[in-house]
Design a protein around this motif. Structure first.
Motif, short mmCIF file in Angstrom:
data_model
loop_
_atom_site.label_atom_id
_atom_site.label_comp_id
_atom_site.label_asym_id
_atom_site.label_seq_id
_atom_site.Cartn_x
_atom_site.Cartn_y
_atom_site.Cartn_z
N GLU A 182 -67.31 50.49 47.85
CA GLU A 182 -67.86 49.28 48.46
C GLU A 182 -66.76 48.37 48.99
N ILE A 183 -65.66 48.22 48.24
CA ILE A 183 -64.60 47.31 48.69
C ILE A 183 -63.42 48.06 49.29
N LYS A 184 -63.60 49.37 49.50
CA LYS A 184 -62.60 50.18 50.22
C LYS A 184 -61.23 50.11 49.56
N LEU A 185 -61.18 50.32 48.25
CA LEU A 185 -59.91 50.37 47.56
C LEU A 185 -59.13 51.61 47.97
N PRO A 186 -57.81 51.50 48.13
CA PRO A 186 -57.00 52.65 48.54
C PRO A 186 -56.66 53.56 47.37
N VAL A 187 -57.67 54.02 46.65
CA VAL A 187 -57.44 54.96 45.55
C VAL A 187 -58.22 56.25 45.82
N LEU A 188 -58.43 56.52 47.10
CA LEU A 188 -59.19 57.69 47.52
C LEU A 188 -58.38 58.51 48.53
N LEU A 189 -58.72 59.78 48.63
CA LEU A 189 -58.34 60.59 49.77
C LEU A 189 -59.62 60.86 50.54
N ILE A 190 -59.62 60.61 51.82
CA ILE A 190 -60.83 60.71 52.63
C ILE A 190 -60.62 61.73 53.73
N ASN A 211 -74.40 60.69 46.56
CA ASN A 211 -73.34 60.07 47.34
C ASN A 211 -72.23 59.52 46.46
N ARG A 212 -72.20 59.93 45.18
CA ARG A 212 -71.18 59.43 44.28
C ARG A 212 -70.63 60.59 43.48
N GLU A 213 -69.34 60.47 43.19
CA GLU A 213 -68.75 61.53 42.38
C GLU A 213 -67.30 61.22 42.13
N ASP A 214 -66.76 61.73 41.05
CA ASP A 214 -65.36 61.51 40.74
C ASP A 214 -64.46 62.20 41.74
N GLY A 215 -64.96 63.19 42.42
CA GLY A 215 -64.16 63.83 43.43
C GLY A 215 -64.76 63.71 44.80
N THR A 216 -65.94 64.26 45.03
CA THR A 216 -66.43 64.44 46.39
C THR A 216 -67.91 64.12 46.48
N THR A 217 -68.36 63.66 47.65
CA THR A 217 -69.78 63.43 47.82
C THR A 217 -70.56 64.73 47.71
N GLY A 218 -71.89 64.63 47.61
CA GLY A 218 -72.61 65.83 47.24
C GLY A 218 -73.78 66.25 48.07
N SER A 219 -73.75 66.17 49.39
CA SER A 219 -74.83 66.70 50.20
C SER A 219 -74.25 67.51 51.33
N ASP A 220 -75.03 68.39 51.90
CA ASP A 220 -74.51 69.32 52.89
C ASP A 220 -74.36 68.68 54.27
N ASP A 221 -74.90 67.45 54.47
CA ASP A 221 -74.76 66.79 55.77
C ASP A 221 -73.90 65.54 55.64
N ARG A 222 -72.93 65.57 54.77
CA ARG A 222 -72.05 64.44 54.54
C ARG A 222 -71.23 64.12 55.79
N PHE A 226 -64.78 62.65 49.79
CA PHE A 226 -64.06 61.56 49.12
C PHE A 226 -63.50 62.11 47.81
N ILE A 227 -62.18 62.14 47.72
CA ILE A 227 -61.50 62.66 46.53
C ILE A 227 -60.74 61.53 45.86
N GLY A 228 -60.98 61.31 44.57
CA GLY A 228 -60.20 60.31 43.85
C GLY A 228 -58.72 60.66 43.88
#
Length: 317
Positions: A182-190, A211-222, A226-228
């Protein structure tokens, strides 16, 4: 390109980011050691890992509390400040110092401030990824020369268990991921999947578990993976530690402290990453570290045993 081709390209991009962080950490091992950045006197003491794990738990609690009480600005400021310091540590050993003012390495200082400014003023996905590679390589390199093999393995095992509990059990990691997005913290790899994707314009939020996960989003049409950042850093700690502490000959790769045990750890990390991405593509959230850390440890041990070490030596006992 069809959607399947876009997804495959995004998977390749994710692997490339992990490789960049791992190779960057290996390139920084010797410069960091020469610069005196080994943070502890006895890197073989396993209590070092426990202290670091405790710090992670405290930081997680502070971030969750900050999101609850609308103090996101504080967390964002601290993360950006940390990115500036990590970038400084990396750049000061990588860049030449043609200008030094008052003992300050000017190019490194300007580069670190540019990273902080980019993350503050324009946190688009490619800015975040570039900063993430620098920060991830720096953090993994420093911790790699700080944790000996046994403490590094302890760190990876405990954090893998914690990650599984926090995603599948308490699920507080999912809440943390929501706040970060939500606040776009730079602790991700996108890694974008859709052409023209913008993290600034559209960042997944809300309560949909897919749409949430410790590593990656979870639907086939993403729209993006998003990787922590921690999912890349934590397993790389063992890779860097293997290159620094394990007494095996270095492979002849200029500028990179790569050994067979370290290479085994890298291969294991990437194998775990591919399995993780495949599982996420099936449509639900998954904890990243059990697969990533498990693959890294298995790959490292295979490489160490292939180098002629006993299992006891490989574990660092």
């Amino acid at each position: 390109m069809d959607q399947r081709s876009h997804v495959l390209a995004a998977v390749a991009g994710t692997v490339a980011l992990f490789l960049s962080i791992q190779l960057g950490a290996l390139a920084l091992v010797e410069p960091f050691q020469s610069a005196g950045l080994q943070a502890v006197e006895n890197p073989d003491d396993p209590t070092n890992s426990l202290l670091y794990i405790g710090a992670i738990l405290v930081a997680t609690g502070v971030m969750l509390a900050a999101f609850k009480f609308d103090l996101q600005w504080l967390i964002r400021g601290l993360v950006v400040l940390a990115s500036v310091f990590l970038s400084w540590y990396v750049l000061v050993v990588v860049l030449p110092a043609p200008v030094v003012i008052g003992g300050v390495h000017v190019p490194a200082a300007l580069g670190a401030l540019a990273v902080g400014a980019g993350l503050t003023l324009y946190p688009e996905w490619y800015v975040i990824d570039a900063a993430g590679v620098i920060m991830g390589a720096g953090a993994a390199g420093i911790f790699g020369i700080t944790f000996g093999i046994f403490p590094a393995i302890v760190l990876l095992v405990v954090l893998a268990v914690y990650d599984a509990i926090s995603v599948y059990g308490t699920k507080h990691m999912l809440s943390l991921a929501d706040g970060v997005m939500e606040i776009k913290l730079p602790v991700l790899l996108i890694v974008p999947v859709s052409v023209g994707y913008s993290f600034l314009e559209e960042a997944p939020t809300g309560d949909d578990e897919e749409n949430r996960e410790d590593g990656t989003t979870g639907s086939d049409d993403r729209d993006a993976f998003f990787i922590g950042l921690g999912d890349a850093v934590i397993p790389t700690v063992l890779v860097a530690s293997a290159a620094f502490f394990v007494p095996t000959p270095s492979l002849s790769i200029p500028g990179v402290a790569l050994t067979v045990p370290a290479l085994g750890g890298m291969i294991g990390t990437l194998a775990g990453l591919l399995v993780l991405l495949w599982m996420v593509l099936q449509g639900r959230a998954h904890a990243g570290l059990p697969l990533l850390n498990g693959g890294t440890i298995a790959g490292y041990l295979a490489g160490a045993l292939a180098s002629g070490l006993t299992l006891t030596q490989a574990i660092g006992l």
